[in-house]
Motif scaffolding. Structure first.
Motif, PDB file in Angstrom:
ATOM      1  N   TRP A 119       0.730  -1.259  -0.045  1.00 41.98           N
ATOM      2  CA  TRP A 119       0.040   0.064   0.070  1.00 41.98           C
ATOM      3  C   TRP A 119       0.902   1.328   0.097  1.00 41.98           C
ATOM      4  N   SER A 120       0.425   2.505  -0.320  1.00 40.19           N
ATOM      5  CA  SER A 120       1.099   3.663  -0.294  1.00 40.19           C
ATOM      6  C   SER A 120       0.705   4.213   1.101  1.00 40.19           C
ATOM      7  N   LEU A 121       1.475   5.286   1.650  1.00 42.93           N
ATOM      8  CA  LEU A 121       1.258   5.849   2.795  1.00 42.93           C
ATOM      9  C   LEU A 121      -0.478   6.588   2.785  1.00 42.93           C
ATOM     10  N   GLY A 122      -0.938   7.096   1.487  1.00 39.64           N
ATOM     11  CA  GLY A 122      -2.244   7.639   1.622  1.00 39.64           C
ATOM     12  C   GLY A 122      -3.233   6.683   1.830  1.00 39.64           C
ATOM     13  N   GLN A 123      -3.040   5.184   1.740  1.00 44.32           N
ATOM     14  CA  GLN A 123      -3.796   4.215   1.934  1.00 44.32           C
ATOM     15  C   GLN A 123      -3.698   3.638   3.236  1.00 44.32           C
ATOM     16  N   ILE A 124      -2.895   4.164   4.305  1.00 46.70           N
ATOM     17  CA  ILE A 124      -2.706   3.621   5.469  1.00 46.70           C
ATOM     18  C   ILE A 124      -4.013   3.238   6.129  1.00 46.70           C
ATOM     19  N   ASN A 125      -4.950   4.103   5.960  1.00 46.83           N
ATOM     20  CA  ASN A 125      -6.211   3.462   7.093  1.00 46.83           C
ATOM     21  C   ASN A 125      -7.007   2.189   6.214  1.00 46.83           C
ATOM     22  N   GLU A 126      -6.822   2.152   4.895  1.00 50.94           N
ATOM     23  CA  GLU A 126      -7.325   1.070   4.391  1.00 50.94           C
ATOM     24  C   GLU A 126      -6.564  -0.226   4.723  1.00 50.94           C
ATOM     25  N   ALA A 127      -5.138  -0.202   4.523  1.00 54.68           N
ATOM     26  CA  ALA A 127      -4.029  -1.067   5.104  1.00 54.68           C
ATOM     27  C   ALA A 127      -4.479  -1.624   6.581  1.00 54.68           C
ATOM     28  N   ILE A 128      -4.810  -0.679   7.697  1.00 56.06           N
ATOM     29  CA  ILE A 128      -5.131  -1.013   8.765  1.00 56.06           C
ATOM     30  C   ILE A 128      -6.727  -1.884   8.712  1.00 56.06           C
ATOM     31  N   ALA A 129      -7.500  -1.219   8.073  1.00 56.80           N
ATOM     32  CA  ALA A 129      -8.771  -2.052   8.115  1.00 56.80           C
ATOM     33  C   ALA A 129      -8.591  -3.236   7.520  1.00 56.80           C
ATOM     34  N   ASP A 130      -7.793  -3.578   6.558  1.00 61.65           N
ATOM     35  CA  ASP A 130      -7.407  -4.824   6.129  1.00 61.65           C
ATOM     36  C   ASP A 130      -6.925  -5.750   7.082  1.00 61.65           C
ATOM     37  N   THR A 131      -6.083  -5.243   7.825  1.00 63.39           N
ATOM     38  CA  THR A 131      -5.250  -5.784   8.900  1.00 63.39           C
ATOM     39  C   THR A 131      -6.134  -6.218  10.129  1.00 63.39           C
ATOM     40  N   ARG A 132      -7.164  -5.382  10.186  1.00 62.25           N
ATOM     41  CA  ARG A 132      -7.953  -5.849  11.374  1.00 62.25           C
ATOM     42  C   ARG A 132      -8.747  -7.121  11.118  1.00 62.25           C
ATOM     43  N   THR A 133      -9.115  -7.129   9.814  1.00 60.77           N
ATOM     44  CA  THR A 133      -9.738  -8.447   9.404  1.00 60.77           C
ATOM     45  C   THR A 133      -9.468  -9.919   9.758  1.00 60.77           C
ATOM     46  N   GLY A 134      -8.060  -9.861  10.283  1.00 59.64           N
ATOM     47  CA  GLY A 134      -7.388 -11.091  10.554  1.00 59.64           C
ATOM     48  C   GLY A 134      -6.767 -11.934   9.585  1.00 59.64           C
ATOM     49  N   GLY A 135      -7.176 -11.573   8.268  1.00 61.68           N
ATOM     50  CA  GLY A 135      -6.666 -12.541   7.265  1.00 61.68           C
ATOM     51  C   GLY A 135      -5.292 -12.357   6.821  1.00 61.68           C
ATOM     52  N   ALA A 136      -4.943 -10.809   7.229  1.00 65.16           N
ATOM     53  CA  ALA A 136      -3.371 -10.442   6.692  1.00 65.16           C
ATOM     54  C   ALA A 136      -2.242 -10.927   7.353  1.00 65.16           C
ATOM     55  N   ARG A 137      -1.348 -11.480   6.726  1.00 69.36           N
ATOM     56  CA  ARG A 137      -0.185 -11.797   7.300  1.00 69.36           C
ATOM     57  C   ARG A 137       0.663 -10.476   7.663  1.00 69.36           C
ATOM     58  N   ARG A 138       1.194  -9.756   6.994  1.00 67.39           N
ATOM     59  CA  ARG A 138       1.830  -8.362   7.141  1.00 67.39           C
ATOM     60  C   ARG A 138       1.178  -7.495   5.869  1.00 67.39           C
ATOM     61  N   ASN A 139       0.549  -6.394   5.902  1.00 67.36           N
ATOM     62  CA  ASN A 139       0.446  -5.507   5.279  1.00 67.36           C
ATOM     63  C   ASN A 139       1.455  -4.486   5.171  1.00 67.36           C
ATOM     64  N   VAL A 140       2.002  -3.744   4.167  1.00 69.85           N
ATOM     65  CA  VAL A 140       3.310  -3.097   3.967  1.00 69.85           C
ATOM     66  C   VAL A 140       3.065  -1.745   3.146  1.00 69.85           C
ATOM     67  N   ILE A 141       3.516  -0.872   3.798  1.00 67.04           N
ATOM     68  CA  ILE A 141       3.430   0.595   3.240  1.00 67.04           C
ATOM     69  C   ILE A 141       4.768   0.734   2.411  1.00 67.04           C
ATOM     70  N   LEU A 142       4.498   0.952   1.156  1.00 67.49           N
ATOM     71  CA  LEU A 142       5.845   1.034   0.376  1.00 67.49           C
ATOM     72  C   LEU A 142       5.976   2.710   0.140  1.00 67.49           C
ATOM     73  N   PHE A 143       7.244   3.354   0.102  1.00 64.32           N
ATOM     74  CA  PHE A 143       7.181   4.741   0.014  1.00 64.32           C
ATOM     75  C   PHE A 143       8.069   4.932  -1.482  1.00 64.32           C
TER      76      PHE A 143
END
Length: 360
Positions: A336-360
């Motif tokens: 994900w991008s930094l601007g998508q961090i809230n979406e990445a956090i929401a995806d992590t909350r679902t419990g299905g993600a291993r690790r979501n990563v923000i790339l700069f």
């Protein structure tokens, strides 16, 4: 002073806000790192939800990778341009814990001067000694380790927390010996690395316990020999059946939920050890019957950040990755991008993600 973009926690339980902040130059013993990647850990989410308190506003993020772009005075351990992993493990190197090989519980730290400010001069806390949900960080030189240039940035970032915490919990805190049996409760990011650690250390059987059948399938890919659904009746009985009718030598609890801690001792055999890794909310209480561990010679031990010495353990794990013996690429479930961090956090909350990563 550098002007950077960062994702700021302004209220507990609220979405992060992208702000422009000022980052001061590194002082003596500090380094500036321009980030390439930062992973989202469940600890970041717990902090953002306020379950452990903390001062606001703050910038979270503590699993990071980047390039050294400035050095404070007295820094000789790294050069400008080096690819480094940035951890939250800040150690003084002088206290009793540091000098006996336990820098993750250093008690000789002093507070560093403010690192982040808003354009009006108001302080923004760099949480967990990092503040890595940002384009750049300034951290103590004790928090970084140089890694090979050919290692993908997202894999370097994962070495900062989830990987070392899981592997270290089994190898360092749990002192796993070849041929012992292991139960890992929780097959998320840290749990998968505990499973990998058990496999690398030569465990005989590795039983993964999770509420999700899909996660148990993934656990098998990382080295679990058996999987048990935690939602079943008396799952510890199923685990003991998988272990040939005996309890485990080592149980690693990698999730911060009280039911897991209440049940964990039931998986232990005679002389077994439970390693407590997952962190419940402050004030949450678990229960156990002390006569059983006393009679059966069992032990409970807490493990912070895998009890690692980063200058020793991270290069070892990076070598395992280079040899194909440690899975890191497979841990990344989203970029994900930094601007998508809230979406990445929401995806992590679902419990299905291993690790979501923000790339700069």
């Amino acid at each position: 002073m550098a002007r950077i973009k960062a994702a700021v926690t302004t209220a507990f339980g609220a979405p992060l806000e992208i702000e422009t902040l000022d980052l001061r130059a590194p002082l003596g013993g500090e380094v500036e790192v321009t980030l390439e990647a930062v992973a989202i850990c469940h600890s970041d989410i717990s902090f953002a939800d306020g379950i452990w308190g903390g001062d606001l506003p703050m910038v979270l993020g503590h699993e990071a990778a980047g390039r050294v772009t400035a050095l404070g005075s007295g820094v000789t351990s790294v050069e400008i341009g080096a690819r480094v992993v940035v951890t939250l493990i800040k150690s003084c190197g002088r206290c009793a814990n540091c000098t006996t090989g336990k820098p993750t519980i250093c008690d000789g730290q002093t507070a560093a001067p403010t690192v982040l400010t808003r354009p009006d001069g108001a302080e923004v806390r760099a949480a967990m000694n990092c503040g890595a949900f940002a384009e750049k960080v300034v951290v103590d030189q004790s928090q970084i380790v140089a890694l090979p240039d050919d290692m993908p940035a997202e894999c370097v970032a994962l070495m900062a927390c989830g990987v070392i915490t899981g592997i270290g919990a089994v190898v360092n805190a749990g002192k796993l010996r070849p041929g012992e049996d292991v139960v890992v409760i929780g097959a998320g990011g840290v749990g998968l690395n505990a499973i990998q650690g058990a496999r690398i250390a030569g465990a005989r059987r590795i039983v993964a316990v999770d509420m999700s059948p899909e996660k148990l399938d993934i656990a098998a890919e990382f080295g679990a020999t058996h999987g048990v659904l935690g939602s079943g009746k008396a799952p510890w009985k199923a685990a003991m059946k998988a272990l040939g009718g005996r309890g485990a030598d080592l149980v690693a609890v990698t999730v911060g939920v009280i039911p897991a801690y209440n049940d964990a001792p039931r998986y232990l055999g005679w002389g077994g050890r439970m390693v407590m890794v997952g962190m419940p909310a402050s004030g949450a209480m678990a229960q156990y019957e002390p006569v059983i561990p006393a009679f059966m010679g069992q032990g409970f031990v807490g493990s912070k950040m895998g009890d690692v010495v980063i200058s020793r353990d991270i290069p070892w794990m990076a070598d395992l990755y280079a040899q194909g013996r440690l899975k890191l690429d497979e841990l990344v479930s989203g970029r994900w991008s930094l601007g998508q961090i809230n979406e990445a956090i929401a995806d992590t909350r679902t419990g299905g993600a291993r690790r979501n990563v923000i790339l700069f």
